[in-house]
Design a protein around this motif. Structure first.
Motif, PDB file in Angstrom:
ATOM      1  N   ALA A 169       7.917  -2.960  -6.612  1.00 27.64           N
ATOM      2  CA  ALA A 169       7.161  -2.192  -7.184  1.00 27.64           C
ATOM      3  C   ALA A 169       7.877  -1.242  -8.501  1.00 27.64           C
ATOM      4  N   VAL A 170       7.373  -1.087  -9.594  1.00 25.86           N
ATOM      5  CA  VAL A 170       7.998  -0.594 -10.744  1.00 25.86           C
ATOM      6  C   VAL A 170       7.176   0.368 -11.173  1.00 25.86           C
ATOM      7  N   ASP A 171       7.880   1.583 -11.631  1.00 28.59           N
ATOM      8  CA  ASP A 171       7.304   2.568 -12.415  1.00 28.59           C
ATOM      9  C   ASP A 171       7.883   3.324 -13.443  1.00 28.59           C
ATOM     10  N   ASN A 208       3.033   5.860  -2.949  1.00 30.32           N
ATOM     11  CA  ASN A 208       4.379   6.636  -3.241  1.00 30.32           C
ATOM     12  C   ASN A 208       4.350   7.026  -4.679  1.00 30.32           C
ATOM     13  N   ILE A 209       4.022   5.990  -5.481  1.00 28.47           N
ATOM     14  CA  ILE A 209       3.935   6.119  -6.877  1.00 28.47           C
ATOM     15  C   ILE A 209       2.798   7.096  -7.362  1.00 28.47           C
ATOM     16  N   ALA A 236       4.098   8.889 -12.752  1.00 26.56           N
ATOM     17  CA  ALA A 236       4.225   8.029 -13.707  1.00 26.56           C
ATOM     18  C   ALA A 236       3.105   7.657 -14.544  1.00 26.56           C
ATOM     19  N   THR A 237       3.085   7.144 -15.541  1.00 31.42           N
ATOM     20  CA  THR A 237       1.817   6.685 -16.375  1.00 31.42           C
ATOM     21  C   THR A 237       1.514   5.169 -16.362  1.00 31.42           C
ATOM     22  N   GLN A 270       0.883  -1.276   0.094  1.00 28.39           N
ATOM     23  CA  GLN A 270       0.033  -0.006  -0.038  1.00 28.39           C
ATOM     24  C   GLN A 270       1.001   1.124   0.000  1.00 28.39           C
ATOM     25  N   GLU A 271       1.932   1.225   0.892  1.00 28.86           N
ATOM     26  CA  GLU A 271       2.979   2.509   0.932  1.00 28.86           C
ATOM     27  C   GLU A 271       3.569   2.774  -0.326  1.00 28.86           C
TER      28      GLU A 271
END
Length: 846
Positions: A787-789, A762-763, A769-770, A757-758
């Protein structure tokens, strides 16, 4: 057409009809006047004459005919013109390449000529005639009066008379004996009477011997009546002779077949509709096969009646021969279907099946097996014993003096001992050069000459390192049995024991730990009351600060072992014969030191080691202090994160939900019926909308505080829900990658959910990011959350203000003994990977 008298007087319509009929007839038609002029030529006739009908009509017959017109046909036409009788016959037209059958009919003042194309029939007749003339079978045609109408050259050859002499004669007139011709003529009459073909076998006595024929009598029918009978006679004399020889051979084969001591079986392949081999039928078996099986075998089916053929592998052998066509010859033991013996099988392909011969070799096999078993036992004993065994024949010179030994048999142990193969019948001197110069040669010679056995230990180097042997030499006939046991390990062990004792003494004294060997001291009742030193190393002497404790008692020399509890622990170890291992504070050099004491029973005593662990105890205390400090720091970080989360929730309640409820209160205060229905309805609608928004925010906040989907559907579904909730038209498009995932304790599940969730929040807040993704997986004993953005990224090495969320995330990961890694660069997105060891499952589960 006017030249035809009866046509000229006929009405024009009749004349036209007459022409149409003639032109449409299926024959060639010519109409000639008495003067020989062509009055009418239909298209088929014009085609046969090779000229157009208009050019032929009105022409004299002689001018209308082609130059190569057959003279016989020309004469027949002239004869028909000059006479009143019809003319018939078959003729060949060379210019047209066709056979015609001509028929003429004379009218009042004209001659009608009909030509029918019979080329096909004539050619067929010619072909049949050529076939009949050249076939080796006799072909004849009989008339209704049973006289010969036709005979081919083969028939004349069989009769040994010219064909011209036979035509028009009956069989009796040809000289056939009545007893031979009567049945043939009876069948010939039956064909004329019934119109059905007949077969006939006949024998005729010829000068060269009896001749046998098989005849087929076929009726030739015309207009429903049998006009003649065509007989085809095939000379089967050679076949009859072959049948006789075959019958004789078959009788001989049957006699051999039934009298054979070998079981002989003929099998037929059984195939399914696809042509695949599925079984075998036993078609024929001899008496030996039935006796061997204990029942009749012929008429049985392999898999149905002899199912053990599958388990024994016999069916597969049969199938292999049927498929490949390659014969097999093998021996096998068949136990099943009431049979228990060894057999030799010879299997060969035979037409669409197999020919199998079976020999019962059970008796021979039992003898062979018994011999093999005895030989195997002897060989196994010879090879299995660890003793190097060898039998050697004496080699003597002309004077009878022993000069060498020749190997007769050696076991594997001896071959391995000398590290080289020992070929049978090879001289020992070739294997062991210089043997006669060794003292052992004299011992071996004495055993052979005197017959007295000798036993000794000797050392020999075979080129692979020296070996020690315990050797026994015994004479056998004019030779020697050598039985030697490799005692090199024993010799090495004895040497090692001596060296080990020396090494033990060196280590015993060089060890930093205190070693003390003590024996129990007991009273008259057998109660253990003290210990007495038997042996001490130099470290023990330094610890005790004495060199004369051997022979002295423990409680007398070291009274402190009593109050400290050391003596009681040592006494229990000696009484219970169980090792003890403990740490204890003990006064030493005026200060209290810590010692690790280990005692192991040794007979009615103990081996006791003392090791000073004071420094280690101090280091352990310092480590515990540092761990407490670290745990306090982690606890403070968690509390700080919780306070931050509370402030965020309070701010969300105040600025979000509180403002919505306050606005709803204002709208409710402004509602008034007096303001009018429209205003009242609009105020009510705005109030309801504010309350709906407040309810929605309340649910969202509740979901963040207590994720019910986590309890109801698990972690994977919860991570997917995060991605779905945070995917908005104007924000990043989240993708969730979560496959199979192990079941984890609720505490760890909640921790992973909060971290996911955090990361997602943050993203949304900071990445710009798209596209983004959350991945949850298990790899190599670790739980992975990633997590990747594709946002603007940052430099992880630079300090970042307002990064309390990232700090709290790191603290959570540290509490789980995990690792957090950030890969990012400005303009290149961010990847955050969290790895939690699977051992966290156990710790959090507890």
């Amino acid at each position: 057409m006017n030249a035809i008298p009866y046509a000229a007087s006929a009405p024009p319509a009749a004349d036209s009809l007459y022409q149409r009929i003639v032109h449409t007839m299926p024959w060639a038609v010519l109409v000639l006047g008495p003067d020989g002029l062509l009055r009418l030529v239909n298209p088929l006739a014009a085609e046969l004459l090779g000229r157009p009908g208009e050019a032929l009509q009105g022409q004299p017959l002689a001018q209308a005919l082609p130059p190569d017109f057959p003279d016989a046909l020309r004469q027949a036409l002239l004869a028909a013109l000059s006479g009143a009788q019809p003319v018939k016959g078959e003729y060949f037209l060379p210019h047209a390449g066709r056979w015609i059958e001509m028929t003429t009919q004379s009218g009042p003042d004209e001659l009608l000529v009909y030509w029918q194309d019979v080329s096909l029939r004539v050619r067929q007749h010619q072909q049949y005639r050529a076939l009949a003339d050249h076939t080796p079978d006799a072909v004849v045609r009989w008339g209704p009066d049973l006289r010969l109408l036709y005979g081919n050259p083969a028939m004349a050859a069989e009769a040994s008379r010219p064909l011209a002499e036979l035509l028009g004669l009956t069989m009796a007139e040809m000289g056939a004996p009545p007893e031979q011709s009567a049945s043939y003529m009876a069948k010939l009459q039956r064909v004329f009477a019934t119109g059905q073909p007949e077969e006939h076998y006949s024998q005729y006595d010829m000068p060269k011997g009896p001749v046998f024929f098989h005849s087929l009598l076929v009726p030739e029918v015309h207009n429903g009546q049998v006009q003649s009978v065509l007989a085809l006679a095939h000379n089967v004399t050679e076949l009859k002779s072959a049948e006789t020889e075959l019958r004789t051979s078959r009788d001989l084969l049957a006699a051999i077949f039934d009298s054979s001591s070998l079981a002989i079986q003929m099998l037929r392949n059984v195939r399914n509709e696809a042509g695949d081999l599925v079984d075998f039928d036993f078609v024929l078996t001899n008496a030996a096969a039935d006796a061997m099986a204990g029942r009749r075998v012929a008429g049985t089916r392999c898999l149905v009646d002899w199912p053990h053929t599958v388990a024994s592998g016999l069916f597969e052998h049969y199938a292999s021969v049927a498929r490949t066509g390659q014969p097999l010859d093998f021996e096998d033991c068949y136990r099943g279907d009431g049979v228990d013996s060894w057999f030799r099988y010879t299997v060969v392909p035979f037409h669409d099946g197999l020919l199998v011969t079976v020999e019962d070799i059970g008796g021979r096999k039992k003898a062979e097996l018994a011999l093999q078993e005895a030989h195997a036992q002897l060989n196994a004993l010879f090879e299995a014993v660890p003793v190097q065994l060898g039998y050697f024949h004496a080699v003597r010179d002309e004077a009878g003096q022993l000069v060498d030994l020749r190997s007769a048999a050696v076991n594997q142990s001896l071959t391995q001992a000398i590290a080289t193969p020992v070929p049978v019948h090879e001289l020992v001197s070739a294997q062991l050069p210089g043997l006669r110069k060794l003292p052992v040669w004299e011992i071996m010679r004495a055993v052979i000459e005197t017959g007295r056995p000798q036993r000794l230990e000797l050392y020999h180097d075979f080129g692979q390192g020296g070996r020690w042997f315990d050797v026994q030499y015994t004479r056998l006939d004019d030779g020697l049995i050598s039985a030697s046991l490799d005692i090199t390990p024993r010799k090495q062990l004895e040497q090692s024991l001596r060296e080990g004792q020396e090494l033990l003494h060196t280590v015993f004294n060089a060890s930093l730990a205190s070693f003390e060997v003590m024996k129990s001291v007991r009273d008259a009742k057998g109660q253990l009351v003290d210990f007495e030193w038997v042996l001490t190393n130099e470290a023990a002497q330094r610890l005790l600060q004495r060199h004369d404790v051997v022979g002295r008692r423990l409680l007398e020399e070291e009274p402190g072992v009593g109050p400290s509890g050391v003596f009681e622990r040592l006494r229990q170890a000696a009484e219970q014969q169980q090792p003890v291992d403990f740490e204890v504070p003990y006064p030493h050099n005026g200060t209290e030191a810590w010692f690790h004491v280990a005692a192991t029973p040794l007979g009615d005593g103990l081996v006791v080691t003392w090791q000073d662990i004071t420094a280690r105890q101090q280091a352990t205390a310092e480590l515990l202090r540092l761990q407490l400090v670290q745990q306090q720091q982690l606890a403070n970080a968690v509390l700080e994160a919780q306070e931050t989360e509370r402030r965020r929730i309070a701010e969300s309640l105040h600025n979000g939900l509180g403002q919505l409820l306050y606005a709803a209160q204002l709208r409710l205060d402004q509602l008034s019926v007096a303001a009018g229905p429209a205003a009242f309805a609009d105020g009510k609608r705005q109030t309801v909308q504010l309350l709906k928004t407040a309810i929605q925010q309340t649910r969202s906040l509740s979901h963040q505080l207590i994720p019910t989907i986590l309890e109801d559907f698990g972690l994977v579904a919860s991570v997917r829900d995060i991605c779905q909730r945070l995917t908005t038209p104007g924000g990043p498009q989240f993708t969730c990658v979560a496959g199979s995932f192990p079941e984890v304790p609720p505490a760890l599940e909640l921790a992973l959910f909060r971290m996911a969730q955090e990361l997602a929040n943050n993203i949304v807040r900071h990445a710009g990011a798209t596209e983004a993704s959350l991945q949850l997986a298990e790899r190599d004993g670790f739980l992975l959350l990633q997590a990747v953005d594709n946002g603007h990224g940052f430099d992880p090495n630079l300090p970042r203000p307002n990064s309390s969320g990232l700090k709290a995330l790191r603290d959570r990961v540290r509490l789980l003994d995990g690792r957090l890694a950030i890969v990012s660069a400005p303009g290149h997105g961010t990847q955050v990977s969290i790895r939690i060891p699977s051992t966290a499952l156990n710790s959090l589960g507890k």
